[in-house]
Design a protein around this motif. Structure first.
Motif, PDB file in Angstrom:
ATOM      1  N   ASN A  90     -36.673  -7.973 -15.458  1.00 36.52           N
ATOM      2  CA  ASN A  90     -36.576  -6.772 -16.017  1.00 36.52           C
ATOM      3  C   ASN A  90     -35.390  -5.857 -15.772  1.00 36.52           C
ATOM      4  OD1 ASN A  90     -36.581  -5.381 -13.241  1.00 36.52           O
ATOM      5  ND2 ASN A  90     -38.491  -5.872 -13.048  1.00 36.52           N
ATOM      6  N   GLY A  91     -35.355  -4.702 -16.194  1.00 37.90           N
ATOM      7  CA  GLY A  91     -33.915  -4.056 -16.417  1.00 37.90           C
ATOM      8  C   GLY A  91     -33.264  -3.781 -14.941  1.00 37.90           C
ATOM      9  N   ALA A  92     -34.383  -3.292 -14.037  1.00 37.40           N
ATOM     10  CA  ALA A  92     -33.998  -3.004 -12.804  1.00 37.40           C
ATOM     11  C   ALA A  92     -33.261  -4.079 -11.989  1.00 37.40           C
ATOM     12  CB  ALA A  92     -34.831  -2.418 -11.879  1.00 37.40           C
ATOM     13  N   GLU A  93     -33.831  -5.221 -12.190  1.00 40.26           N
ATOM     14  CA  GLU A  93     -33.324  -6.566 -11.676  1.00 40.26           C
ATOM     15  C   GLU A  93     -31.972  -7.048 -12.176  1.00 40.26           C
ATOM     16  OE1 GLU A  93     -36.753  -9.523 -10.390  1.00 40.26           O
ATOM     17  OE2 GLU A  93     -36.772  -8.628 -12.573  1.00 40.26           O
ATOM     18  N   MET A  94     -31.793  -6.642 -13.500  1.00 47.90           N
ATOM     19  CA  MET A  94     -30.411  -6.910 -14.124  1.00 47.90           C
ATOM     20  C   MET A  94     -29.534  -5.936 -13.427  1.00 47.90           C
ATOM     21  SD  MET A  94     -31.004  -9.811 -15.948  1.00 47.90           S
ATOM     22  CE  MET A  94     -29.185  -9.745 -16.683  1.00 47.90           C
ATOM     23  N   ARG A  95     -29.804  -4.890 -13.364  1.00 44.45           N
ATOM     24  CA  ARG A  95     -28.523  -3.983 -12.860  1.00 44.45           C
ATOM     25  C   ARG A  95     -28.294  -4.368 -11.501  1.00 44.45           C
ATOM     26  NH1 ARG A  95     -31.686  -0.077 -16.132  1.00 44.45           N
ATOM     27  NH2 ARG A  95     -32.907   0.184 -14.285  1.00 44.45           N
ATOM     28  N   GLY A 112     -23.095  -2.889 -22.072  1.00 42.52           N
ATOM     29  CA  GLY A 112     -21.682  -2.874 -22.487  1.00 42.52           C
ATOM     30  C   GLY A 112     -21.534  -3.947 -23.339  1.00 42.52           C
ATOM     31  N   THR A 113     -22.105  -5.281 -23.336  1.00 45.79           N
ATOM     32  CA  THR A 113     -21.771  -6.245 -24.106  1.00 45.79           C
ATOM     33  C   THR A 113     -22.469  -6.266 -25.490  1.00 45.79           C
ATOM     34  OG1 THR A 113     -23.700  -7.356 -23.111  1.00 45.79           O
ATOM     35  CG2 THR A 113     -21.447  -8.014 -22.349  1.00 45.79           C
ATOM     36  N   ALA A 114     -23.435  -5.357 -25.638  1.00 45.91           N
ATOM     37  CA  ALA A 114     -24.236  -4.764 -26.853  1.00 45.91           C
ATOM     38  C   ALA A 114     -23.172  -3.949 -27.390  1.00 45.91           C
ATOM     39  CB  ALA A 114     -25.400  -4.115 -26.653  1.00 45.91           C
ATOM     40  N   LEU A 115     -22.473  -2.965 -27.041  1.00 43.89           N
ATOM     41  CA  LEU A 115     -21.692  -2.339 -27.729  1.00 43.89           C
ATOM     42  C   LEU A 115     -20.299  -3.048 -28.127  1.00 43.89           C
ATOM     43  CD1 LEU A 115     -21.627   0.791 -25.316  1.00 43.89           C
ATOM     44  CD2 LEU A 115     -22.783   0.466 -27.380  1.00 43.89           C
ATOM     45  N   LEU A 116     -19.989  -4.162 -27.301  1.00 46.51           N
ATOM     46  CA  LEU A 116     -18.793  -4.829 -27.851  1.00 46.51           C
ATOM     47  C   LEU A 116     -19.530  -5.784 -29.061  1.00 46.51           C
ATOM     48  CD1 LEU A 116     -17.274  -6.361 -24.475  1.00 46.51           C
ATOM     49  CD2 LEU A 116     -16.395  -4.553 -25.926  1.00 46.51           C
ATOM     50  N   ALA A 117     -20.751  -6.303 -28.979  1.00 44.49           N
ATOM     51  CA  ALA A 117     -21.203  -6.890 -29.972  1.00 44.49           C
ATOM     52  C   ALA A 117     -21.270  -6.113 -31.594  1.00 44.49           C
ATOM     53  CB  ALA A 117     -22.631  -7.196 -29.874  1.00 44.49           C
ATOM     54  N   ALA A 118     -21.248  -4.667 -31.320  1.00 43.00           N
ATOM     55  CA  ALA A 118     -21.463  -3.818 -32.478  1.00 43.00           C
ATOM     56  C   ALA A 118     -20.001  -3.698 -33.044  1.00 43.00           C
ATOM     57  CB  ALA A 118     -21.876  -2.479 -31.745  1.00 43.00           C
ATOM     58  N   LEU A 119     -18.871  -3.558 -32.072  1.00 45.21           N
ATOM     59  CA  LEU A 119     -17.599  -3.528 -32.432  1.00 45.21           C
ATOM     60  C   LEU A 119     -17.125  -4.869 -33.018  1.00 45.21           C
ATOM     61  CD1 LEU A 119     -15.827  -2.013 -29.277  1.00 45.21           C
ATOM     62  CD2 LEU A 119     -16.134  -0.943 -31.636  1.00 45.21           C
ATOM     63  N   GLY A 120     -17.725  -5.914 -32.776  1.00 44.06           N
ATOM     64  CA  GLY A 120     -17.426  -7.326 -33.266  1.00 44.06           C
ATOM     65  C   GLY A 120     -17.832  -7.312 -34.720  1.00 44.06           C
ATOM     66  N   THR A 127     -22.846   2.710 -15.226  1.00 42.16           N
ATOM     67  CA  THR A 127     -22.944   3.899 -15.919  1.00 42.16           C
ATOM     68  C   THR A 127     -23.759   3.994 -17.324  1.00 42.16           C
ATOM     69  OG1 THR A 127     -20.997   5.280 -14.637  1.00 42.16           O
ATOM     70  CG2 THR A 127     -21.865   6.302 -16.765  1.00 42.16           C
ATOM     71  N   LEU A 128     -23.031   3.252 -18.057  1.00 36.57           N
ATOM     72  CA  LEU A 128     -23.640   2.862 -19.476  1.00 36.57           C
ATOM     73  C   LEU A 128     -25.085   2.268 -19.461  1.00 36.57           C
ATOM     74  CD1 LEU A 128     -20.704   1.055 -21.220  1.00 36.57           C
ATOM     75  CD2 LEU A 128     -21.649   3.363 -21.756  1.00 36.57           C
ATOM     76  N   GLU A 129     -25.396   1.604 -18.188  1.00 37.54           N
ATOM     77  CA  GLU A 129     -26.715   0.945 -18.212  1.00 37.54           C
ATOM     78  C   GLU A 129     -27.671   2.072 -17.815  1.00 37.54           C
ATOM     79  OE1 GLU A 129     -27.984  -1.969 -18.430  1.00 37.54           O
ATOM     80  OE2 GLU A 129     -26.173  -3.130 -19.125  1.00 37.54           O
ATOM     81  N   SER A 130     -27.152   3.086 -16.925  1.00 34.75           N
ATOM     82  CA  SER A 130     -27.972   4.073 -16.658  1.00 34.75           C
ATOM     83  C   SER A 130     -28.145   5.047 -18.046  1.00 34.75           C
ATOM     84  CB  SER A 130     -27.458   4.929 -15.370  1.00 34.75           C
ATOM     85  OG  SER A 130     -26.182   5.676 -16.047  1.00 34.75           O
ATOM     86  N   TRP A 131     -27.573   4.930 -18.807  1.00 41.01           N
ATOM     87  CA  TRP A 131     -27.718   5.733 -20.036  1.00 41.01           C
ATOM     88  C   TRP A 131     -28.594   5.041 -20.950  1.00 41.01           C
ATOM     89  CZ3 TRP A 131     -22.054   7.603 -20.898  1.00 41.01           C
ATOM     90  CH2 TRP A 131     -21.566   8.509 -19.924  1.00 41.01           C
ATOM     91  N   GLY A 132     -28.979   3.623 -20.693  1.00 44.05           N
ATOM     92  CA  GLY A 132     -29.585   3.014 -21.499  1.00 44.05           C
ATOM     93  C   GLY A 132     -28.829   2.166 -22.506  1.00 44.05           C
ATOM     94  N   LYS A 185     -30.155  -7.495 -24.670  1.00 41.66           N
ATOM     95  CA  LYS A 185     -29.522  -6.589 -24.049  1.00 41.66           C
ATOM     96  C   LYS A 185     -30.281  -5.199 -23.874  1.00 41.66           C
ATOM     97  CE  LYS A 185     -26.200  -9.316 -22.224  1.00 41.66           C
ATOM     98  NZ  LYS A 185     -25.954  -9.403 -20.770  1.00 41.66           N
ATOM     99  N   THR A 186     -30.686  -4.796 -24.926  1.00 43.54           N
ATOM    100  CA  THR A 186     -31.215  -3.365 -25.092  1.00 43.54           C
ATOM    101  C   THR A 186     -32.370  -3.382 -24.562  1.00 43.54           C
ATOM    102  OG1 THR A 186     -29.983  -3.044 -27.116  1.00 43.54           O
ATOM    103  CG2 THR A 186     -31.770  -1.720 -26.612  1.00 43.54           C
ATOM    104  N   VAL A 187     -33.143  -4.286 -24.395  1.00 43.86           N
ATOM    105  CA  VAL A 187     -34.591  -4.357 -23.649  1.00 43.86           C
ATOM    106  C   VAL A 187     -34.183  -4.148 -22.193  1.00 43.86           C
ATOM    107  CG1 VAL A 187     -36.406  -5.854 -22.761  1.00 43.86           C
ATOM    108  CG2 VAL A 187     -35.934  -5.455 -25.175  1.00 43.86           C
ATOM    109  N   TRP A 188     -33.252  -4.670 -21.588  1.00 42.26           N
ATOM    110  CA  TRP A 188     -32.865  -4.517 -20.201  1.00 42.26           C
ATOM    111  C   TRP A 188     -32.376  -3.389 -19.907  1.00 42.26           C
ATOM    112  CZ3 TRP A 188     -30.321 -10.310 -20.329  1.00 42.26           C
ATOM    113  CH2 TRP A 188     -31.437 -11.106 -19.952  1.00 42.26           C
ATOM    114  N   ALA A 189     -31.516  -2.995 -20.767  1.00 39.59           N
ATOM    115  CA  ALA A 189     -30.898  -1.787 -20.338  1.00 39.59           C
ATOM    116  C   ALA A 189     -31.929  -0.361 -20.586  1.00 39.59           C
ATOM    117  CB  ALA A 189     -29.867  -1.363 -21.553  1.00 39.59           C
TER     118      ALA A 189
END
Length: 329
Positions: free
Chosen positions: A189-194, A216-224, A208-213, A176-180
């Protein structure tokens, strides 16, 4: 001591747990009646909805739960305890998909069915209450005596299980981070994923989060992962001293257990079933549709990364939550 276990009165904690469960059952039954009478299906998923007549199953479940809760107030009975655990299992099944619904609610345009999401949320609450009511029937003697235990970590095998759940998320978070960061993985690639996310109705927060690199799901994984280690470490039982106003206070057990139940009820079965499907796809038994990717092999690679993470983390969450409950009950 004379007399059978049937003559032993229920403890104060047991009566309180049974009363809460009864109150929940009444509310849940009312929800089911309202949905059934208005023709609103409460069982939906994957774009499919069960007939509204199935809503009466919710009412029947609520009535059975209310009866079991009233019986639990009368004293410890093995049959009642077994029934409460069986109802708890059914409630877990009803709560399946709640985590995905919440993620869609935050990062997407909205849930497909508000009634179905409400049913999942109510079932998650019921799972906790039913399990608590069943637990209080286990040892009726001296249940009202408060025992203050020092916070202790989980056993070494449980902690290793938590590490396994964490490491399972590493490939997923990396993908997910690679795409972001506009990188390419699985031929996309990341542009296609967005663009795919925007086409599928991603919320402004997600984009918005994607534009900052940030994904969202990676952040949720960190919370998990944070939740997982909170279940196995002492700081998950007592707030650390550096937290303002709460430092040194006991953590209410429901605070980590409720999200743990929601996460486990969704991710463990979802990931396990998904891995079985991925195995069949890899073996060529079934054809995996390419979906938004350039080929079936790309879709299968992404599926393996995501589903393996969900399955292992979900299983680790179940083990850690059970250990936490045993150490804090």
């Amino acid at each position: 001591m004379t007399g059978s276990a049937l003559s032993v009165p229920q403890s104060m904690a047991g009566r309180r747990a049974a009363s809460l469960t009864f109150g929940w059952a009444v509310g849940y039954g009312g929800f089911g009646v309202a949905c059934a009478l208005t023709g609103t299906p409460v069982f939906a998923g994957g774009g499919h909805r069960a007939p509204a007549s199935v809503d009466w199953a919710v009412v029947a479940f609520a009535l059975l739960t209310a009866g079991a809760a009233l019986a639990a107030r009368q004293g410890p009975r093995p049959v009642v305890r077994g029934l409460l655990w069986a109802l708890c299992g059914l409630s877990v099944v009803s709560a399946f998909g709640l985590l995905m619904s919440l993620i869609t609610l935050v990062f997407g345009e909205g849930v497909d069915s508000r009634a179905a999401t409400a049913n999942q949320a109510l079932a998650a609450v019921g799972t906790v209450l039913l399990a608590r009511a069943a637990r209080t029937l286990r040892s009726p003697v001296a249940r009202d005596v408060a025992v203050r235990r020092e916070p202790v970590p989980a056993s070494r095998p449980i902690r290793l299980t938590a590490w396994a759940g964490t490491l399972a998320f590493a490939p997923y978070a990396a993908m997910k981070t690679v795409w972001a960061l506009d990188g390419t993985f699985a031929g996309t690639n990341g542009a296609e994923m967005r663009a795919i996310a925007e086409r599928n109705g991603a919320s402004g927060l997600w984009l918005t989060l994607e534009s900052w690199g940030l994904d969202g799901t990676a952040l949720l994984a960190a919370l998990g992962v944070f939740l997982l280690f909170g279940l196995v470490r002492p700081w998950g039982q007592v707030f650390p001293r550096w937290i303002p106003f709460l430092g040194g206070r006991r953590v209410p057990p429901a605070l980590p257990l409720v999200p743990a139940v929601i996460g486990a009820a969704t991710l463990a079965p979802y990931g396990t079933a998904g891995i079985c499907y991925a195995v069949l796809g890899t073996a060529g038994v079934v054809t995996v549709p390419r979906g938004d990717f350039h080929s079936s092999s790309d879709a299968l690679l992404v599926a393996w990364v995501g589903l393996a993470a969900f399955a292992v983390y979900g299983a680790a969450l179940i083990v850690a939550a059970r250990s936490y409950w045993q150490r804090t009950r």
